[in-house]
Motif scaffolding. Structure first.
Motif, short mmCIF file in Angstrom:
data_model
loop_
_atom_site.label_atom_id
_atom_site.label_comp_id
_atom_site.label_asym_id
_atom_site.label_seq_id
_atom_site.Cartn_x
_atom_site.Cartn_y
_atom_site.Cartn_z
N VAL A 180 0.73 -1.17 -0.02
CA VAL A 180 -0.19 0.00 0.02
C VAL A 180 0.75 1.40 -0.03
CG1 VAL A 180 -0.01 0.07 2.45
CG2 VAL A 180 -2.10 1.10 1.02
N LEU A 181 2.17 1.17 0.23
CA LEU A 181 3.20 2.38 0.29
C LEU A 181 3.80 2.50 -0.89
CD1 LEU A 181 4.81 1.45 3.81
CD2 LEU A 181 2.62 2.76 3.18
N ALA A 182 3.45 1.81 -1.92
CA ALA A 182 4.14 1.87 -3.19
C ALA A 182 4.26 3.17 -3.92
CB ALA A 182 4.10 0.47 -3.97
N SER A 183 2.98 3.73 -3.74
CA SER A 183 2.64 4.82 -4.80
C SER A 183 3.12 6.15 -3.98
CB SER A 183 1.42 4.85 -5.04
OG SER A 183 0.37 4.88 -4.13
N LEU A 184 3.55 6.13 -2.66
CA LEU A 184 3.71 7.09 -2.02
C LEU A 184 5.11 8.11 -2.04
CD1 LEU A 184 2.36 6.31 1.37
CD2 LEU A 184 0.81 7.24 -0.43
N PRO A 185 5.25 9.28 -1.90
CA PRO A 185 6.36 9.93 -2.04
C PRO A 185 7.42 9.93 -0.97
CG PRO A 185 4.83 11.48 -1.76
CD PRO A 185 4.23 10.25 -1.55
N PRO A 201 7.95 -3.73 -2.41
CA PRO A 201 7.86 -3.16 -3.84
C PRO A 201 9.05 -2.54 -4.49
CG PRO A 201 6.00 -2.68 -2.19
CD PRO A 201 7.05 -3.23 -1.39
N ASP A 202 9.09 -2.75 -5.73
CA ASP A 202 10.23 -2.20 -6.48
C ASP A 202 10.31 -0.71 -6.31
OD1 ASP A 202 10.89 -4.65 -7.29
OD2 ASP A 202 9.88 -4.56 -9.16
N GLU A 203 9.21 0.19 -6.36
CA GLU A 203 9.07 1.56 -6.24
C GLU A 203 9.74 2.07 -4.74
OE1 GLU A 203 5.27 0.31 -8.39
OE2 GLU A 203 6.63 -0.66 -6.73
N GLN A 221 11.66 -14.68 -6.67
CA GLN A 221 11.07 -13.72 -7.59
C GLN A 221 9.65 -13.34 -6.97
OE1 GLN A 221 11.53 -14.25 -11.66
NE2 GLN A 221 9.57 -13.95 -12.20
N ALA A 222 9.23 -12.08 -7.05
CA ALA A 222 7.82 -11.76 -6.66
C ALA A 222 6.66 -12.34 -7.83
CB ALA A 222 7.74 -10.26 -6.32
N PRO A 223 5.56 -12.64 -7.14
CA PRO A 223 4.51 -13.02 -8.02
C PRO A 223 4.20 -11.66 -9.03
CG PRO A 223 3.62 -12.53 -6.15
CD PRO A 223 5.18 -12.55 -5.92
N PRO A 224 3.42 -12.14 -10.06
CA PRO A 224 3.03 -10.79 -10.87
C PRO A 224 1.60 -10.28 -10.08
CG PRO A 224 1.90 -13.03 -11.53
CD PRO A 224 2.88 -13.47 -10.46
N PRO A 225 1.65 -8.92 -10.59
CA PRO A 225 0.50 -8.15 -9.81
C PRO A 225 -0.97 -8.59 -10.26
CG PRO A 225 1.53 -6.77 -11.58
CD PRO A 225 2.21 -8.02 -11.40
N PRO A 226 -1.89 -8.07 -9.56
CA PRO A 226 -3.23 -8.42 -9.79
C PRO A 226 -3.72 -8.01 -11.20
CG PRO A 226 -3.43 -7.92 -7.47
CD PRO A 226 -1.80 -7.40 -8.10
N SER A 231 3.06 -3.96 -13.54
CA SER A 231 4.01 -4.84 -13.06
C SER A 231 5.14 -4.13 -12.26
CB SER A 231 4.71 -5.47 -14.07
OG SER A 231 5.64 -6.42 -13.70
N ARG A 232 5.35 -4.62 -11.05
CA ARG A 232 6.49 -4.10 -10.35
C ARG A 232 7.63 -4.97 -10.78
NH1 ARG A 232 3.12 -4.00 -5.21
NH2 ARG A 232 2.13 -1.90 -5.56
N ARG A 233 7.71 -5.95 -11.60
CA ARG A 233 8.68 -6.76 -12.16
C ARG A 233 9.78 -5.98 -12.62
NH1 ARG A 233 9.28 -12.04 -12.71
NH2 ARG A 233 10.76 -12.80 -14.29
N PRO A 234 11.04 -5.90 -12.30
CA PRO A 234 12.38 -5.12 -12.99
C PRO A 234 12.12 -5.45 -14.53
CG PRO A 234 13.12 -6.10 -11.01
CD PRO A 234 11.78 -6.90 -11.46
N SER A 235 12.72 -4.61 -15.34
CA SER A 235 12.87 -4.91 -16.83
C SER A 235 13.60 -5.86 -17.09
CB SER A 235 13.12 -3.37 -17.30
OG SER A 235 14.56 -3.08 -17.11
#
Length: 671
Positions: A180-185, A201-203, A221-226, A231-235
């Motif tokens: 839930v914290l992933a999108s916060l600054p 989270p990668d973010e 490895q983290a599972p795919p997002p819903p 995706s938070r998966r690295p490029s």
């Protein structure tokens, strides 16, 4: 603009009149004109309270919410104890209560502080879960809750903290993921030494000040997002991701379709097997045993034990106005497979969450007069389920089994004042959201008929449980009575101290406290005080506070008195006024008051239906709360926040448990 001298007087006394607070007084004074220590003013308005690191002890008082203009509040690095007051100044931009010994949970009033920028509560003894209290805190930049005993998952609406740059949660017992914290600054995050799980989270991995040690992070490895989330998966992750994601999505779709099919099948089966008139033909459970009904006995996963004779005696009684108490078990949504003793399990957390979600999302609908006439058989006498000082209540039945309660307000209330509109009443009531307040479902205002529509409670009212029991009914256990008192007190506290302006009830009585499927209390008639004022606060014999002979004298303390009478009913099982008793025992308050502090007399006062099954210490403390509420002098009665805190302490001190008693109930007020 005003000087909140009374609130500061109470605060000073609660902190044991410390000599270090130069100029402060326990009564009267002028904090702005006399330059009280730590107080800053703008004109005659107190705007800042800074009492940092002064060795202060005691507690913080209970009138802080009255300090309307305070924006800065610092009591950090002292020795303050007790719970953080339920009500805090609503214009606060800065709060620092760190480095004390404060207990309890984080008060909900913080959720209403839309200007709050800094909240520091670290190094205390705070417990409980974080509630969904962050939706309106978009300006909050720094949040430090570290070194406490907080537990549970991070609330979903922490994602609304769009300005948050510093978050310290270390050294608690928090669980779940931190997605839930992933999108916060955030640029300073410390979640060390908790019980978090999942993946970081990668973010968040690019944060300059990031501390995550001491948790149970998943490896690999983290599972795919819903579906629908990026995706938070690295490029450069490879093509296998797309295939795996497709399989997961397909599995989810198949599972959802399967669940929908099962639900539709159950609904179809129910329609085939259920009669068209749900209430009149409903099977009502009865129990010949006289042992107290304990619902879930205030435990997280307690059980209702129902013997075979109970299940075999399920039968219909057309004279019943409400489903009897034992039907709680039959209507439970969550149950185990039947065993020899037919144990049915309830989970308090799950039920509370469902109830709060349902009530807070209720929309007020408009009903036509003809529709309500049809549903109530043209307001037939057979559908009349209650009559009060402002009108009658009828049962409304749908062919699909739904049952509602329709309050038909006497037209005289609107004829006397042409400016009085039902839409105004509905607007006020619809803003009340609390798990212990009966929610408004809809209304109708046609052809001079004014009606309010509410949920229908199959378990009826507290009055029925206590005073209209029959040989088949199970009495309420002591634990359940305490829970009903606490839930009802929270509802009144919400009206008095969360609503702005304060909302009087003026009609608190056991017949206005309804019990839901798990015997949780729901206070009815909220928001209708304007009508009771026209009837001189006609609360019925025994509920009136002494000052209520003068309608204009009614205050929140009058509500407190009426609530104390309800607690007396829970304690004694007696009616507030009973003409069948000896003259000296007819008025419950007059008879009971002198005996509330006498141990031997108190034991004799207890409802015989309890069969002596109660903790003596809990009983005594319960009686102490009652004695304070029914004081003849209004000023001697405590505010409802103190009543709630006293009942919570009673629960903790008696060793009772259950999430029913947590202070993290979610509610809101939409003024």
């Amino acid at each position: 603009m005003f000087v909140p001298v009374n609130a500061l007087n109470v605060m000073f006394s609660s902190m044991n009149n410390p000599s270090k607070l130069d100029g402060w007084k326990s009564s009267g004074g002028d904090p702005c004109g006399e330059s009280w220590r730590g107080i800053k003013c703008s004109g005659q308005a107190v705007t800042e309270i800074d009492l940092n690191n002064l060795g202060l002890s005691g507690s913080m008082g209970y009138q802080l919410g009255n300090m309307k203009d305070v924006t800065y509040f610092d009591l950090s690095m002292n020795n303050l104890k007790g719970d953080i007051p339920f009500q805090l100044p609503q214009k606060l931009e800065y709060i620092d209560l760190s480095g004390n010994e404060l207990t309890g949970g984080i008060p909900w009033s913080i959720a209403q502080m839309s200007q709050l920028k800094t909240l520091k509560l670290y190094q205390n003894k705070l417990k409980g879960q974080l509630s969904e209290m962050f939706s309106q805190l978009s300006k909050l930049k720094e949040l430090d809750l570290s070194f406490n005993q907080l537990s549970g998952d991070l609330p979903h609406n922490m994602k609304d903290l769009s300005s948050l740059t510093v978050l310290h949660l270390q050294n608690n017992q928090l669980t779940g993921s931190i997605d839930v914290l992933a999108s916060l600054p955030i640029d300073d995050l410390n979640v060390e030494n908790n019980r978090f799980t999942g993946w970081i989270p990668d973010e968040l991995k690019g944060i300059k000040k990031l501390k995550t040690n001491g948790n149970s992070w998943s490896s690999g490895q983290a599972p795919p997002p819903p579906p629908g989330q990026k995706s938070r998966r690295p490029s450069g992750s490879g093509n296998g991701y797309g295939v795996h994601s497709g399989i997961v999505i397909a599995a989810i779709v198949v599972g959802v379709l399967l669940v929908i099919g099962i639900v539709l099948g159950l609904i179809a089966k129910r329609k085939r097997s259920s009669p068209s008139h749900f209430f009149d033909d409903e099977r009502i459970s009865r129990c010949s045993s006289s042992t107290p009904l304990h619902s879930h006995e205030l435990r997280n996963d307690a059980h209702i034990q129902i013997d075979k004779s109970f299940r075999e005696q399920m039968s219909f009684d057309s004279t019943d106005t409400f489903a009897k108490k034992a039907s709680t078990a039959v209507h439970s949504k969550k149950h185990k497979a039947p065993s020899e003793d037919y144990a049915i399990s309830f989970n308090d957390n799950e039920f509370t969450e469902q109830a709060n979600t349902k009530r807070n999302s209720t929309k007020v609908s408009t009903y036509s007069l003809s529709e309500l006439q049809t549903l109530t058989s043209n307001f037939a006498t057979s559908r009349l389920i209650g009559e009060g000082s402002i009108g009658r209540v009828y049962k409304a039945k749908y062919s699909d089994g739904r049952v509602l309660a329709v309050k038909k307000i006497d037209s005289s209330f609107f004829q006397r004042d042409k400016r009085q509109m039902l839409s105004d009443v509905v607007s006020e009531i619809s803003k009340l959201h609390h798990p212990n307040i009966a929610p408004l479902v809809g209304y109708s205002a046609e052809q001079g008929q004014n009606m309010l529509v509410y949920e229908f409670y199959l378990n009826g009212s507290l009055h029925e449980f206590l005073h209209m029991s029959d040989d088949f009914s199970k009495p309420l256990t002591w634990n359940t009575r305490v829970r009903i008192a606490l839930g009802s007190a929270r509802a009144v506290e919400y009206l008095h101290e969360t609503c702005s302006p304060s909302c009087l009830h003026k009609n608190i009585k056991s017949s206005n406290i309804f019990l839901d499927i798990e015997l949780n209390p729901c206070l009815a008639d909220c928001g209708l005080a304007r009508f009771h004022q026209r009837t001189s606060q006609n609360l019925g014999n025994g509920y009136n506070a002494p000052e209520c002979t003068n309608p204009s004298a009614f205050t929140v303390k009058s509500d407190v008195y009426s609530f104390g009478v309800v607690m007396l009913e829970l304690l004694t099982g007696r009616k507030p006024y009973d003409s069948t008793r000896a003259k000296k025992e007819q008025l419950l308050v007059q008879w009971a008051s002198p005996q509330l502090h006498e141990i031997d007399a108190l034991d004799k006062m207890v409802d015989p239906a309890l069969c002596g099954l109660y903790p003596p210490k809990s009983l005594s403390r319960f009686a102490d709360v009652i004695a304070r509420c029914i004081q003849s002098e209004p000023s001697f009665r405590p505010p409802m926040s103190e009543v709630v805190q006293s009942l919570v302490r009673l629960v903790k001190g008696s060793g009772l448990s259950g999430d029913d008693f947590s202070s993290s109930h979610r509610y809101s007020f939409d003024f």
